[in-house]
Design a protein around this motif. Structure first.
Motif, PDB file in Angstrom:
ATOM      1  N   GLY A  91     -16.343 -30.759 115.888  1.00 56.93           N
ATOM      2  CA  GLY A  91     -16.128 -31.616 117.053  1.00 56.93           C
ATOM      3  C   GLY A  91     -15.278 -32.828 116.720  1.00 56.93           C
ATOM      4  N   TYR A  92     -15.480 -33.392 115.547  1.00 60.62           N
ATOM      5  CA  TYR A  92     -14.689 -34.539 115.105  1.00 60.62           C
ATOM      6  C   TYR A  92     -13.220 -34.153 114.965  1.00 60.62           C
ATOM      7  N   GLU A  93     -12.963 -33.014 114.309  1.00 55.55           N
ATOM      8  CA  GLU A  93     -11.571 -32.567 114.164  1.00 55.55           C
ATOM      9  C   GLU A  93     -10.935 -32.307 115.530  1.00 55.55           C
ATOM     10  N   ARG A  94     -11.696 -31.693 116.415  1.00 57.46           N
ATOM     11  CA  ARG A  94     -11.180 -31.358 117.746  1.00 57.46           C
ATOM     12  C   ARG A  94     -10.962 -32.612 118.592  1.00 57.46           C
ATOM     13  N   ASP A  95     -11.992 -33.458 118.680  1.00 56.16           N
ATOM     14  CA  ASP A  95     -11.980 -34.573 119.624  1.00 56.16           C
ATOM     15  C   ASP A  95     -11.299 -35.836 119.103  1.00 56.16           C
ATOM     16  N   VAL A  96     -11.469 -36.122 117.834  1.00 54.75           N
ATOM     17  CA  VAL A  96     -10.928 -37.364 117.278  1.00 54.75           C
ATOM     18  C   VAL A  96      -9.560 -37.134 116.618  1.00 54.75           C
ATOM     19  N   LEU A  97      -9.436 -36.036 115.893  1.00 53.15           N
ATOM     20  CA  LEU A  97      -8.191 -35.776 115.171  1.00 53.15           C
ATOM     21  C   LEU A  97      -7.224 -34.898 115.952  1.00 53.15           C
ATOM     22  N   GLY A  98      -7.604 -34.491 117.144  1.00 48.75           N
ATOM     23  CA  GLY A  98      -6.715 -33.694 117.982  1.00 48.75           C
ATOM     24  C   GLY A  98      -6.407 -32.320 117.423  1.00 48.75           C
ATOM     25  N   GLY A  99      -7.368 -31.734 116.701  1.00 43.89           N
ATOM     26  CA  GLY A  99      -7.190 -30.399 116.167  1.00 43.89           C
ATOM     27  C   GLY A  99      -6.521 -30.343 114.804  1.00 43.89           C
ATOM     28  N   VAL A 100      -6.244 -31.500 114.225  1.00 46.63           N
ATOM     29  CA  VAL A 100      -5.608 -31.562 112.911  1.00 46.63           C
ATOM     30  C   VAL A 100      -6.663 -31.358 111.825  1.00 46.63           C
ATOM     31  N   TYR A 101      -6.327 -30.552 110.808  1.00 48.74           N
ATOM     32  CA  TYR A 101      -7.230 -30.317 109.680  1.00 48.74           C
ATOM     33  C   TYR A 101      -7.523 -31.640 108.975  1.00 48.74           C
ATOM     34  N   ASP A 102      -8.784 -31.885 108.708  1.00 47.45           N
ATOM     35  CA  ASP A 102      -9.217 -33.118 108.053  1.00 47.45           C
ATOM     36  C   ASP A 102      -9.193 -32.939 106.540  1.00 47.45           C
TER      37      ASP A 102
END
Length: 61
Positions: free
Chosen positions: A24-35
């Motif tokens: 959810g963090y990658e999707r919602d905060v990072l806009g789908g970018v790999y962390d």
């Protein structure tokens, strides 16, 4: 400090919860970018979750 029941099952469930939250963090905060810093994020999330549930990791000694 609470005593952990079946440690392996407990950690497996915590990792599953962490992975779901991180997705959810990658999707919602990072806009789908790999962390790239996911280990740091996992460690912080798991430490907060354990503390909120009354657990503490202590060094022997």
């Amino acid at each position: 400090m609470s005593r952990m029941p079946d440690t392996e099952a407990f950690l497996r469930e915590l990792l599953i919860r962490t992975a779901e939250a991180h997705g959810g963090y990658e999707r919602d905060v990072l806009g789908g970018v790999y962390d790239e810093a996911w280990p740091r994020w996992y460690a912080a999330f798991m430490a907060r979750t354990l503390a909120a549930e009354g657990y503490a990791i202590e060094r022997p000694g």
